[in-house]
Motif scaffolding. Structure first.
Motif, short mmCIF file in Angstrom:
data_model
loop_
_atom_site.label_atom_id
_atom_site.label_comp_id
_atom_site.label_asym_id
_atom_site.label_seq_id
_atom_site.Cartn_x
_atom_site.Cartn_y
_atom_site.Cartn_z
N UNK A 313 11.21 7.11 45.97
CA UNK A 313 10.12 8.07 45.79
C UNK A 313 9.17 7.50 44.75
N UNK A 314 8.05 6.99 45.23
CA UNK A 314 7.07 6.31 44.37
C UNK A 314 5.68 6.63 44.91
N UNK A 315 4.89 7.39 44.14
CA UNK A 315 3.54 7.76 44.58
C UNK A 315 2.48 7.10 43.72
N UNK A 316 2.84 6.00 43.08
CA UNK A 316 1.96 5.36 42.12
C UNK A 316 0.68 4.78 42.70
N UNK A 317 0.64 4.55 44.01
CA UNK A 317 -0.55 3.96 44.61
C UNK A 317 -1.48 5.01 45.20
N UNK A 318 -1.13 6.28 45.09
CA UNK A 318 -2.02 7.32 45.57
C UNK A 318 -3.25 7.38 44.66
N UNK A 319 -4.43 7.56 45.26
CA UNK A 319 -5.69 7.50 44.50
C UNK A 319 -5.72 8.51 43.36
N UNK A 320 -5.23 9.74 43.60
CA UNK A 320 -5.26 10.75 42.55
C UNK A 320 -4.43 10.31 41.35
N UNK A 321 -3.24 9.80 41.59
CA UNK A 321 -2.36 9.37 40.49
C UNK A 321 -3.01 8.23 39.72
N UNK A 322 -3.71 7.35 40.43
CA UNK A 322 -4.44 6.27 39.76
C UNK A 322 -5.56 6.84 38.87
N UNK A 323 -6.32 7.78 39.41
CA UNK A 323 -7.42 8.36 38.64
C UNK A 323 -6.91 9.10 37.41
N UNK A 324 -5.81 9.84 37.57
CA UNK A 324 -5.27 10.60 36.45
C UNK A 324 -4.87 9.67 35.30
#
Length: 650
Positions: A313-324
């Protein structure tokens, strides 16, 4: 030809300020990244979660501690030795009652902070020496925490049915204080369980019992804690903060794999509400000072979930997570100054460790390099072993990697968060401004729609004063009686004698940001941030930064339905302004630089007021005991006019 990009947004629904309030409205976007990610992995029952593999061992932490510079390691042991003399006083009932009697929360919290900091110092000293010197004292501290009636902070006891101000031991609730104590006791149980059991099996069992009854079981049994986000679309930094502490506690202490699975699934559903609530631009609505406890706590949760799921479970490449993650880097002004709208402080000791971990999670070299730059500016002792025991353990395991990270110091010429409606830009010669739109019911709201800050070469010129020390009044119906919350003490106009009002409906309109090679321009209509009594049809304000000339222009163009009293424009300055000529003000900075402010003397008359800052929190931020308010009062009874203010740098 100028090449530019223009973004335009309209006012949006926001959230209620008060932590326990229920608000209407939908989340920003139903993304459900975590529950979706879990459903796409192998069954949770096959994750094979083993705390002994998922968390650093006592030996691993000891190895890092003994490699520290001698002065730091020696200081840890010295602090541990001083902590041996601590007597573990009981928290008086009157300390809890202070909050309902006079709004003071500090006395109760000081007791709890002394207890947890003392216990942490003992743990670090024992992990550094591994000689058993501090085990009895750690046992005493853990026992004292178990004996404490509640770990909930006095300011948050209103979550219980009884509202008298004393804790009800029969109704456990989970707040930030309870979660932090649970976090600490869980690590102590993880590292010293064998030591405790050699003394008495009752010690470890007592810790397990208290953690289950105060944290794990209430969490699984209830879905009505406001911060969970299950009964309201509003969440804030409490959500990832509490959920992280619950998941960490369960992971370190729980003996039942099924119980751990239940906590994993429920915390994932809850943290999804936090991620769903965030606007797509990733800006922290609560401001940079809260980033660490909002996006930063979410990062800790995401890291833990990734570790427990063996990377599945890794969502690190989602744009929102990057922006945050990158928000904290972009709103950095200079040194320890950050853009500070709402309750955020203008000065912030950002934590290099958590920023670096975020950059590592999202594979972002700029964010990791930003963290490395912060770390380089401070002695290792000032950030490595500061904060919670949990943070310090992680810092110890990464600081060498952080020290070898290439520093990233470049500052982008602008930033723009189109949904949150916050923008900023800078010039090569060091002039920086940031401004906001939004609405007056944002989390930790001030009535500040349309306000701005201005800095020159890292020195504050026109400021957002910030927030005083928190009290019961801060989060009550009387919040806007506090002067720092009022629009009259932000860089804003007072229209027809009327100030901005709080609420969802009081918002910016026609918000736009334009950025080109030479200019950056932010504009909006702030008329709807004022109640009907202001009798204003439109009040269009714009800010324009000219990079070539090194100038900054603020313009107000307005139309009133009727004239009642002279309108005013207010500017807040940290340093004393001096009238040097008609229509000209000089603000001398400590560096010796002089900033010139020009205003239309044929339209406005200026008076300068001194405003004392008696609150210790404000004094510590600004290192001053007063600020200055420039009050520009309208001449004549015009229904329509345009006021132009221009700032020139040396």
């Amino acid at each position: 030809m100028k090449c530019c990009v223009i973004f335009t947004t309209k006012g949006i629904l926001g959230c209620c300020l008060f932590f326990c309030a229920v608000v209407s409205g939908m989340a920003q976007e139903k993304r459900d990244l975590l529950t979706q990610g879990i459903s796409e992995t192998i069954p949770l029952s096959d994750w094979d979660i083993d705390p002994l593999k998922a968390f650093p061992s006592e030996e691993a932490v000891h190895d890092q501690l003994i490699q520290l510079p001698e002065e730091i390691r020696g200081q840890l042991i010295e602090e541990g030795n001083k902590a041996l003399a601590y007597e573990w006083p009981v928290i008086p009932a009157s300390a809890y009652l202070d909050f309902v009697r006079n709004g003071d929360r500090t006395r109760m919290q000081s007791y709890q902070n002394q207890r947890t900091s003392t216990l942490k110092r003992l743990v670090l000293a024992e992990l550094a020496t591994q000689e058993g010197t501090y085990v009895d004292a750690i046992m005493d501290g853990a026992w004292a925490m178990c004996e404490q009636s509640t770990w909930v902070l006095s300011a948050h006891l209103s979550a219980q049915k009884d509202k008298s101000g004393l804790p009800d031991v029969e109704e456990p609730v989970i707040d930030l204080g309870a979660g932090e104590v649970a976090n600490l006791l869980s690590w102590i149980h993880f590292y010293f369980r064998n030591d405790f059991e050699s003394i008495s099996p009752l010690l470890a069992r007592r810790i397990e019992k208290e953690l289950d009854e105060r944290i794990i079981s209430p969490y699984l049994a209830r879905d009505d804690f406001w911060w969970m986000g299950f009964r309201s679309s509003f969440v804030n930094n409490w959500n990832p903060w509490c959920n992280y502490n619950v998941l960490l506690t369960t992971s370190l202490v729980a003996q039942d794999p099924e119980q751990l699975q239940q906590v994993v699934l429920k915390t994932a559903r809850s943290v999804d509400q936090f991620i769903n609530y965030y606007k797509a631009d990733g800006a922290c609505e609560e401001g940079p000072a809260y980033w660490d406890h909002a996006a930063g706590k979410m990062l800790e949760y995401l890291e833990l979930l990734k570790r427990l799921s063996n990377g599945k479970v890794d969502i690190g490449q989602h744009a929102l997570i990057q922006h945050m993650g990158n928000y904290i880097r972009k709103v950095h002004i200079s040194d320890d100054y950050y853009v500070n709208f709402a309750d955020a402080s203008a000065r912030l000791k950002a934590h290099p460790g958590i920023i670096f971990r975020y950059g590592r999670y999202i594979s972002d070299e700029k964010l990791k390099g930003f963290a490395a730059g912060l770390a380089q500016k401070e002695p290792l002792s000032q950030w490595l072993v500061k904060g919670s025991l949990d943070r310090e353990i992680h810092n110890l395991l990464l600081y060498k990697e952080l020290e070898s990270q290439k520093i990233y110091q470049d500052k982008a010429p602008f930033f723009w968060y189109p949904e949150t409606e916050v923008a900023g830009a800078r010039t090569a010669n060091g002039l920086f401004f940031a401004a906001k739109g939004g609405h007056n019911n944002e989390s930790h709201n001030h009535n500040d729609v349309g306000s701005f800050v201005l800095f020159y070469r890292g020195e504050p010129v026109l400021i957002d004063v910030g927030v005083e020390t928190y009290s019961a009044k801060t989060f009550s119906k009387d919040r806007y009686d506090i002067w720092t919350m009022q629009s009259d003490f932000h860089n804003l106009p007072q229209i027809n004698g009327v100030s901005q009002k709080n609420g969802n409906d009081f918002k910016a309109l026609s918000v736009a940001f334009e950025e080109g090679k030479r200019n950056a321009r932010f504009s909006l209509d702030i008329s709807k941030a004022y109640p009907e009594t202001a009798d204003v049809d439109s009040w269009k304000r714009s800010y324009e930064l000219d990079r070539q000339e090194g100038t900054f222009v603020m313009e107000d163009q307005f139309s009133l339905r009727q004239w009642k009293v002279p309108s005013e424009s207010h500017l807040m300055s940290l340093y004393p302004p001096t009238k040097s000529a008609a229509g000209e003000v000089v603000i001398a900075l400590p560096s010796g630089q002089e900033i010139l402010l020009h205003y239309p003397a044929d339209k406005l008359v200026l008076t300068v007021e001194e405003w004392p800052m008696e609150d210790p929190r404000l004094q510590s931020v600004w290192e001053k005991e007063k600020v200055y308010r420039l009050v520009f009062v309208q001449l004549g009874e015009l229904l329509k006019d345009k006021w132009t203010f221009q700032v020139h740098t040396p």
